[in-house]
Write an enzyme that holds these catalytic residues in place. Structure first.
Site, PDB file in Angstrom:
ATOM      1  CD  GLU A  86     -35.924   4.943 -79.137  1.00 25.77           C
ATOM      2  OE1 GLU A  86     -36.268   3.872 -78.600  1.00 25.77           O
ATOM      3  OE2 GLU A  86     -36.346   6.057 -78.765  1.00 25.77           O
ATOM      4  CD  GLU A 100     -43.982   4.621 -77.112  1.00 24.94           C
ATOM      5  OE1 GLU A 100     -43.464   4.599 -78.254  1.00 24.94           O
ATOM      6  OE2 GLU A 100     -43.417   5.086 -76.107  1.00 24.94           O
TER       7      GLU A 100
END
Lengths: 383, 383
Positions: free
Chosen positions: B152, B143
């Site tokens: 990110e 994930e």
């Protein structure tokens, strides 16, 4: 995944410091990311420049003691927007070196120029540990104080500057600093506790759901989760602007610093056993409030003409952006006028980040009846 | 001084990435301080584990496609609390390698043991780029999705894992991902603008006071301050949970990713020219909403028995912890059903921190009357 970078909580686990055989070595990149970066924002500079207590104290210390500045050389450590360097020049300094580690140095340079002081004030971008000055200085001025005085550990850099660049006859601005602690009453503790309890209820529901919906038993993490939340809600010291009537006992001094002679060794650890007397009838001891003051007295051979004090003590006026650091007790205890609170206080730097602090705070109550209550020990974090 | 470490704003100037001749080199310590640290908190893990849309999608993708797991070897990249590794084992995997860079690995290990899967699941603490596995795997599950999919930049690590450890016949969970953009209406922009204006009024009062009380003219910093605040209030994309009826035009796909074949090069920059048709009568175009979906389809030669989708699109239900990223227009523009919005979208990584994004979003309006309005170009930051 999905997370906002740099959540406040993150401060707790950053990695600016690694300790190898007791000697802390700092990763400059990490330290910049975690610490200096904040000061690169004009918004944050404005916050400090809008603190009237802070501004008035520095302003008066300079302009009511011009004899320390007229024709002298000055070093401003961590000049930020450059305000202290500019005042030093306006007070008559011959030369001012304004050192700033962040990009704020560029704004300081603009500000100096806009105020026509670029012939006197030289802005140097770099950390004080790395840069070199062409001469030693008569005055080191710096606003280095963090929450509860020592948080941020910026005073290390001022000491480094003093040892490298202050003349033997030089003066420190400020010249002295003190850390204070006093017993307080506050409703904050109850709020924090109910936040913590709500958070744990929520967790238990989560554990139940995760088991029933997704077949995974999370209960083994309940203890570490509660420890994480206890630290967050109950063990972190809390910024607060206390009203003087929340102080329920005599304030005591934890440490006195002579900025001219103190070493980094001296401030690595703050340890004190102090005693405070409860001054209010039938009240609650909810915790302890910590604050500081600094003084601008010059030095013995070259004293200030006008001694100035900057205090962050609880005040009925505006207070400061530093406020006070509050260490809350869970649960609070009933106390009475004349009871004595004996405190063992110990503060040192966090292993993970030398700019954050951990505190061991133990206390005993000696009731006015003479009866002694069992000692209680608490761990706190200033992050 | 006095500042809370790691203020949200700080993210903007951290230093995880330094680009030397185009190739980004990452300081691991800084990256950890700025990024990984967040995931070391159980509180944050709980947030993600409480996202039912996220949990249901991964849960179903695994348990409705057991044929991908029974007797197979699995690698979970960034296992966090270990949930995906545990499900993979419960679905019948022979061996699961659960890699986690933070101390959360210790909790994952406890959780695996408490669920009696320590014979199957091996938790490895380390970053996927550094660790070595004893074998190649049949499935990589992870994930890795950040806000608006790519924030990110964690997918880099999944790609690295795939290239190093996935068998030529291996399956990716998820297998596909898409980025979406749609025109929206929202009151947020007005709030942000008045916040910005209030902040500037405040600054001008501050400049006046500083001049009169302290004899320093700060006006030279007004422009840089307004730029800093514009960026903060008007140019940062905003997390929001949009209601479907806030979407005022057709949603368009900005990028489609095949997780089996995509390279880091492919995702460094997202560039698309798309066109959206306004679907609502006489409304305001206040900005654009960005979201993503991922799919669990297996691979052509080894497809899923039950294809699962995880979408973060605006929904009348709970929505996800990812919400949508909103890019606000100042000022909004009046639009009508049938008007066409032609968008030039370009997203790349911030120079200072490869995990944060900057967006150039230009748009033109072609009114249903055929009239073309002048193009408007906006710069945004996803931080």
């Amino acid at each position: 995944m999905g997370s906002a970078a740099n959540g406040a909580a993150a401060a707790a686990v950053d990695m600016a410091t690694s300790t190898s055989n007791g000697v802390a070595t700092v990763d400059k990149g990490v330290d910049f990311a975690n610490y200096f970066c904040t000061y690169a924002f004009l918004y944050h500079q404005k916050e400090m420049l809008s603190d009237r207590v802070r501004m008035d104290a520095y302003f008066n210390s300079v302009f009511k003691n011009k004899h320390h500045f007229i024709g002298k050389t000055v070093l401003d450590v961590g000049t930020g927007s450059g305000i202290l360097a500019i005042w030093s020049a306006q007070a008559g300094a011959k030369k001012v070196y304004a050192v700033e580690a962040t990009k704020m140095a560029e704004h300081a340079r603009e500000l100096v120029k806009a105020n026509n002081l670029h012939d006197v004030v030289e802005v140097i971008e770099g950390s004080i540990e790395d840069i070199t000055l062409p001469e030693k200085v008569d005055v080191i001025i710096s606003e280095w104080m963090g929450y509860f005085l020592l948080r941020e550990s910026m005073f290390d850099s001022v000491i480094c500057a003093r040892d490298r660049w202050l003349k033997p006859t030089g003066v420190m601005y400020p010249s002295h600093a003190r850390m204070w602690l006093a017993p307080i009453r506050s409703g904050l503790g109850d709020h924090k506790m109910s936040d913590y309890e709500g958070c744990m209820d929520d967790w238990l529901g989560f554990v139940k759901e995760t088991k029933s919906y997704y077949g995974v038993d999370m209960s083994v993490l309940t203890k570490p989760f509660s420890e994480e939340q206890k630290k967050y809600y109950l063990q972190n010291s809390v910024w607060n602007n206390l009203h003087p009537n929340q102080v329920v006992g005599t304030a005591t001094i934890l440490m006195e610093i002579d900025c001219l002679t103190v070493t980094v060794e001296d401030i690595l650890k703050v340890q004190a056993s102090v005693s405070s007397t409860i001054t209010k009838e039938d009240t609650r001891l909810c915790g302890f409030g910590g604050w500081f003051d600094v003084h601008f007295n010059g030095r013995e051979e070259n004293p200030a003409e006008c001694e100035v004090e900057l205090t962050t003590a609880p005040s009925i006026d505006d207070g400061t952006h530093w406020g006070q650091q509050v260490f809350l007790l869970h649960p609070p205890v009933r106390v009475n006028q004349g009871d004595e609170v004996l405190v063992n206080f110990s503060m040192s730097r966090s292993e993970e980040n030398h700019r954050l602090m951990k505190v061991d705070l133990g206390y005993k109550l000696r009731l006015s009846s003479g009866k002694m209550l069992l000692p209680v020990i608490n761990k706190f974090y200033i992050e």
